[in-house]
Design a protein around this motif. Sequence first.
Motif, mmCIF file in Angstrom:
data_model
loop_
_atom_site.group_PDB
_atom_site.id
_atom_site.type_symbol
_atom_site.label_atom_id
_atom_site.label_comp_id
_atom_site.label_asym_id
_atom_site.label_seq_id
_atom_site.Cartn_x
_atom_site.Cartn_y
_atom_site.Cartn_z
ATOM 1 N N GLY A 214 0.874 -1.040 -0.021
ATOM 2 C CA GLY A 214 0.173 0.216 0.022
ATOM 3 C C GLY A 214 0.971 1.387 -0.060
ATOM 4 O O GLY A 214 0.340 2.372 0.107
ATOM 5 N N GLN A 215 2.065 1.224 -0.108
ATOM 6 C CA GLN A 215 2.954 2.330 -0.143
ATOM 7 C C GLN A 215 2.649 3.320 -1.238
ATOM 8 O O GLN A 215 2.842 4.374 -1.378
ATOM 9 C CB GLN A 215 4.410 2.019 -0.080
ATOM 10 N N THR A 216 2.396 2.885 -2.440
ATOM 11 C CA THR A 216 2.163 3.475 -3.680
ATOM 12 C C THR A 216 0.710 3.312 -4.317
ATOM 13 O O THR A 216 0.003 2.346 -3.752
ATOM 14 C CB THR A 216 2.971 3.182 -4.902
ATOM 15 N N PRO A 217 0.101 4.121 -4.997
ATOM 16 C CA PRO A 217 -1.166 4.137 -5.689
ATOM 17 C C PRO A 217 -1.322 2.727 -6.398
ATOM 18 O O PRO A 217 -2.484 1.987 -6.185
ATOM 19 C CB PRO A 217 -1.193 5.314 -6.469
ATOM 20 N N GLN A 218 -0.285 2.329 -7.136
ATOM 21 C CA GLN A 218 -0.286 1.219 -7.741
ATOM 22 C C GLN A 218 -0.578 -0.182 -7.154
ATOM 23 O O GLN A 218 -1.245 -1.258 -7.410
ATOM 24 C CB GLN A 218 1.003 0.768 -8.502
ATOM 25 N N ALA A 219 0.175 0.014 -5.731
ATOM 26 C CA ALA A 219 0.210 -1.259 -4.791
ATOM 27 C C ALA A 219 -1.269 -1.384 -4.112
ATOM 28 O O ALA A 219 -1.690 -2.278 -3.965
ATOM 29 C CB ALA A 219 1.368 -0.977 -3.716
ATOM 30 N N ARG A 220 -1.602 -0.005 -3.878
ATOM 31 C CA ARG A 220 -2.939 0.023 -3.152
ATOM 32 C C ARG A 220 -4.195 -0.506 -4.045
ATOM 33 O O ARG A 220 -4.731 -1.296 -3.425
ATOM 34 C CB ARG A 220 -3.268 1.508 -2.850
ATOM 35 N N VAL A 221 -4.164 -0.230 -5.317
ATOM 36 C CA VAL A 221 -4.967 -0.842 -6.136
ATOM 37 C C VAL A 221 -5.087 -2.344 -6.195
ATOM 38 O O VAL A 221 -5.974 -2.887 -6.318
ATOM 39 C CB VAL A 221 -4.827 -0.168 -7.724
ATOM 40 N N VAL A 222 -3.617 -2.820 -6.431
ATOM 41 C CA VAL A 222 -3.697 -4.268 -6.351
ATOM 42 C C VAL A 222 -4.154 -4.749 -5.149
ATOM 43 O O VAL A 222 -4.928 -6.008 -5.160
ATOM 44 C CB VAL A 222 -2.117 -4.692 -6.791
ATOM 45 N N GLU A 223 -3.776 -4.320 -3.945
ATOM 46 C CA GLU A 223 -4.270 -4.946 -2.753
ATOM 47 C C GLU A 223 -5.745 -4.757 -2.809
ATOM 48 O O GLU A 223 -6.279 -5.896 -2.336
ATOM 49 C CB GLU A 223 -3.656 -4.124 -1.721
ATOM 50 N N MET A 224 -6.452 -3.556 -3.093
ATOM 51 C CA MET A 224 -7.862 -3.536 -2.830
ATOM 52 C C MET A 224 -8.589 -4.576 -3.979
ATOM 53 O O MET A 224 -9.616 -5.056 -3.607
ATOM 54 C CB MET A 224 -8.376 -2.113 -3.400
ATOM 55 N N ALA A 225 -8.005 -4.615 -5.089
ATOM 56 C CA ALA A 225 -8.652 -5.418 -6.269
ATOM 57 C C ALA A 225 -8.500 -6.931 -5.620
ATOM 58 O O ALA A 225 -9.463 -7.673 -5.743
ATOM 59 C CB ALA A 225 -7.953 -5.393 -7.414
ATOM 60 N N ILE A 226 -7.467 -7.258 -5.066
ATOM 61 C CA ILE A 226 -7.372 -8.888 -4.763
ATOM 62 C C ILE A 226 -8.274 -9.037 -3.567
ATOM 63 O O ILE A 226 -9.078 -10.015 -3.567
ATOM 64 C CB ILE A 226 -5.718 -9.159 -4.126
ATOM 65 N N LYS A 227 -8.183 -7.917 -2.464
ATOM 66 C CA LYS A 227 -9.107 -8.125 -1.197
ATOM 67 C C LYS A 227 -10.745 -8.322 -1.808
ATOM 68 O O LYS A 227 -11.342 -9.000 -1.304
ATOM 69 C CB LYS A 227 -9.019 -7.105 -0.451
ATOM 70 N N HIS A 228 -10.971 -7.763 -2.898
ATOM 71 C CA HIS A 228 -12.577 -7.771 -3.288
ATOM 72 C C HIS A 228 -12.850 -8.491 -4.334
ATOM 73 O O HIS A 228 -13.793 -8.493 -5.130
ATOM 74 C CB HIS A 228 -12.930 -6.294 -3.615
ATOM 75 N N ASP A 229 -11.732 -9.425 -4.725
ATOM 76 C CA ASP A 229 -11.776 -10.147 -5.815
ATOM 77 C C ASP A 229 -12.472 -9.736 -7.141
ATOM 78 O O ASP A 229 -13.188 -10.017 -7.953
ATOM 79 C CB ASP A 229 -12.957 -11.423 -5.364
ATOM 80 N N ILE A 230 -11.901 -8.763 -7.584
ATOM 81 C CA ILE A 230 -11.923 -7.855 -8.755
ATOM 82 C C ILE A 230 -10.670 -8.116 -9.647
ATOM 83 O O ILE A 230 -9.494 -7.672 -9.247
ATOM 84 C CB ILE A 230 -11.856 -6.261 -8.517
#
Length: 236
Positions: A51-67
């Motif tokens: 979550g340190q970068t916008p790209q990392a946050r996006v990946v983390e959010m997408a995986i958590k919500h199965d997107i």
Amino acid sequence: MQVGDTGRDISSVLLTTDITPDVVNEAIMHGCQLIISHHPLLFHGLKQVCGQTPQARVVEMAIKHDIAIYSAHTSLDCVKGGINTRLADKLGLTGYRLLVPGESGETGLGVIGKLPQPVKYTDFIGQIHDILDCTYVRYTRPAKETIQTVALCGGAGAEFIETAIEQGADVYLTADCKYHEFQDADGRIGLIDIDHWISERHAREIFRDILSPLGVQCIISKNDKTFIQLWQEQKN
């Protein structure tokens, strides 16, 4: 495919030019199983997903919500019916062809074609501004004030300015031009530069036209927008 399972079924897709945390939150809110973007989320490999970068946050959010996340980019730039031909259609070009064809001749970058009638260069700039709803338009002096042959390349296409001149274009429309590229073009071709995002945001329409006949719900992101802001002095 950037994130997620290629084998899962989907019923709702969020369409965007760029992927940001706000866009992912929008997909979560709508219950979308897939985000399709034009620009890739991951240009370079991630060493951490914390979550340190916008790209990392996006990946983390997408995986958590199965997107899942799919990005088109160069494939949509090069194909007939893609970014550049759709842009040519919006501006009313006729008889257009690929500006820089690939080996097969079926794909390539940019297009060149003609307006139905010759027009004043300044009038055409105004048409571009209005049709594409541009936030800004930067331009050079043309070789002649009445123009008809137009070349274009959505996104950053300054590398093809000389190609457009060699092929007889009166005008070349693209984005992300540098100062010395304007200098070199001045008086030789009407170089017109617009916001990168605006030159490619119609990718969302192309995705929608492909997916809607398949029975997939297509939602165009309301959080997808240019990152470039223009200073406007506040007046009392």
